[in-house]
Design a protein around this motif. Structure first.
Motif, mmCIF file in Angstrom:
data_model
loop_
_atom_site.group_PDB
_atom_site.id
_atom_site.type_symbol
_atom_site.label_atom_id
_atom_site.label_comp_id
_atom_site.label_asym_id
_atom_site.label_seq_id
_atom_site.Cartn_x
_atom_site.Cartn_y
_atom_site.Cartn_z
ATOM 1 N N ASN A 159 0.369 -0.596 0.067
ATOM 2 C CA ASN A 159 -0.010 0.047 0.177
ATOM 3 C C ASN A 159 0.784 1.003 -0.112
ATOM 4 N N VAL B 179 2.188 3.983 -2.696
ATOM 5 C CA VAL B 179 1.281 4.332 -4.097
ATOM 6 C C VAL B 179 2.126 5.853 -4.692
ATOM 7 N N ASP C 271 2.771 7.611 -8.361
ATOM 8 C CA ASP C 271 2.004 8.987 -8.565
ATOM 9 C C ASP C 271 3.439 9.177 -9.632
ATOM 10 N N ASP D 238 -2.570 5.021 -11.288
ATOM 11 C CA ASP D 238 -3.334 4.714 -9.038
ATOM 12 C C ASP D 238 -4.065 3.978 -9.364
ATOM 13 N N TYR E 135 -1.855 0.033 -10.735
ATOM 14 C CA TYR E 135 -1.818 -0.229 -10.356
ATOM 15 C C TYR E 135 -2.294 -0.979 -9.137
ATOM 16 N N HIS E 136 -3.447 -0.045 -8.427
ATOM 17 C CA HIS E 136 -4.397 -0.629 -7.302
ATOM 18 C C HIS E 136 -5.653 -1.878 -7.722
ATOM 19 N N SER F 278 -2.353 10.607 -4.957
ATOM 20 C CA SER F 278 -2.432 9.936 -4.638
ATOM 21 C C SER F 278 -4.088 9.535 -3.857
ATOM 22 N N ARG G 12 -6.103 4.216 -3.516
ATOM 23 C CA ARG G 12 -5.840 3.068 -2.407
ATOM 24 C C ARG G 12 -6.019 1.646 -2.875
#
Length: 410
Positions: free
Chosen positions: A74, A77, A81, A92, A95-96, A169, A172
């Motif tokens: 976590n 990020v 960014d 983001d 990737y998340h 960012s 999440r």
């Protein structure tokens, strides 16, 4: 091509008395703003004509992938960014999304809509920056000011939404940092109207401008087959007649629930790349408007599981359980440990397919992080685009590929 094959400078000959010309070696970059500080073009020129070119990248050395492999899932990020720093939220979300597939979790529906909405806002910012800078480098300062004004309108909204203009960012693992603020829709609808007005002004200034057409039409052509061989995606591919868009071919989030067109041209030159990006901005604005009509008006935007998504800040400051979860996420990174496995997940970035290949060994840090940046394949094709053109043509060609240093030189 190795630059060993280029003629050493001491062997170069200037025009002789008999009028014979031989090639001269010329360095272009790495400097700002010519090649953004991280690309070197070692060219052979005869007069103004480029007869050969050797491309070098690697002047940034960010080490993005290795840094992510040494941090908890976590906390990557802040590095993600800084890939395409013109549209960071898209990075983001990509990737998340990959980590969420490893975890086997799904973001709540409203969270998916909000992710898509802000991603399209970022896409508009990305195209405004690319087109504005390209126009400016060709001497059209007014068009640049118009487009950057539009970007500023959107950045002010994003700054209020997530507290930052560039390194946002906002996304999440499992959701978002927060929901949209109360008058977000009203502000964005006004921004859409402003951007459409700005685009209309730029259209009048540039699209039919004789000088702009002469500087871009027929310049830097790459045909469909060559574009495919280099792995082109995004606006560069669509300008060459390749109808590829991750949002359409492999829909993610809720792109399958909105209606939008994929602008496409066929010549594969700088002018067609301008047209594709210009018309894509309107399609992004259409998607944003549909988000407001179709998205749930309320509901969670994140997975309600503190072992996956950090708790909201207002609870961190008032409840001990949330404070402990926050501490574990950001001080220890001991909360998220996807099961062993690998995944590849791609999103449609401003320049094309932005993919993440992740490998987990079941630990609290990724074993492997690999980024598939869209502008790597595009940039390596610079030689084929500039050879046969003049030195002055390097400017519109390099501007049209929209090279972003952060994602190119990882």
């Amino acid at each position: 091509m190795s630059h060993d094959t280029l003629t050493p400078a001491e062997d170069l000959r200037v025009p002789s008395q008999g009028g014979e010309h031989k090639a001269m070696t010329l360095n272009v970059g790495p400097s700002h703003p010519t090649t953004h500080g991280i690309v070197r073009l070692l060219m052979q020129v005869e007069g103004e004509e480029i007869i050969d070119c050797d491309l070098e990248i690697g002047y940034l050395h960010r080490g993005f992938e290795k840094m992510c492999e040494n941090h908890p899932w976590n906390q990557c990020v802040v590095y993600v960014d800084r890939l395409n720093y013109v549209s960071p939220i898209i990075n983001d979300v990509g990737y998340h999304g990959a980590v969420e597939r490893l975890l086997g979790v799904e973001v709540p529906e409203r969270g998916q809509w909000v992710r898509m909405l802000v991603s399209e806002l970022m896409r508009v910012c990305d195209h405004q920056t690319c087109l504005g800078a390209t126009c400016m480098e060709l001497g059209a300062m007014t068009a640049f000011l118009y487009l950057i004004k539009g970007r500023e309108i959107l950045w002010e909204i994003l700054e209020r939404l997530c507290g930052a203009r560039v390194t946002t960012s906002y996304s999440r693992i499992g959701g978002l940092t927060d929901d949209l603020y109360p008058d977000f829709e009203a502000q964005v609808r006004q921004a859409i109207a402003d951007c459409r007005d700005i685009n209309a002004q730029v259209d009048k200034l540039m699209t039919g401008n004789r000088i702009f057409i002469d500087r871009t039409k027929g310049i830097g052509i790459l045909d469909r087959a060559t574009s495919i061989s280099y792995g082109f995606t995004g606006p560069m591919a669509r300008a060459a007649g390749i109808q590829v868009d991750v949002r359409h071919t492999t829909p993610y989030l809720v792109y399958d629930k909105v209606d939008f067109e994929i602008p496409q041209c066929s010549n594969g030159d700088c002018y067609d790349r301008y047209l594709v990006r210009f018309f894509e901005m309107e399609q992004s604005l259409r998607i944003i408007e549909q988000c407001f009509e179709k998205m749930p008006k309320s509901g969670p935007v994140s997975v309600e599981d503190y072992t996956i998504t950090p708790p909201p800040k207002e609870r961190v400051y008032s409840r001990i359980e949330e404070l402990m979860a926050h501490f574990k996420h950001y001080m220890w990174g001991h909360m998220i440990a996807p099961p062993a496995g690998s995944v590849y997940h791609a999103v449609e970035g401003g320049n094309g397919e932005l993919g993440f290949y992740l490998v987990s060994t079941g630990e609290e840090r990724p074993w492997k992080v690999r980024c598939r940046p869209p502008c790597f394949g595009i940039t390596q094709a610079m030689r084929d685009m500039v050879v046969g053109h003049t030195l002055a043509d390097v400017v519109p060609i390099f501007g049209s590929i929209n090279m972003i240093g952060g994602e190119l030189d990882r």
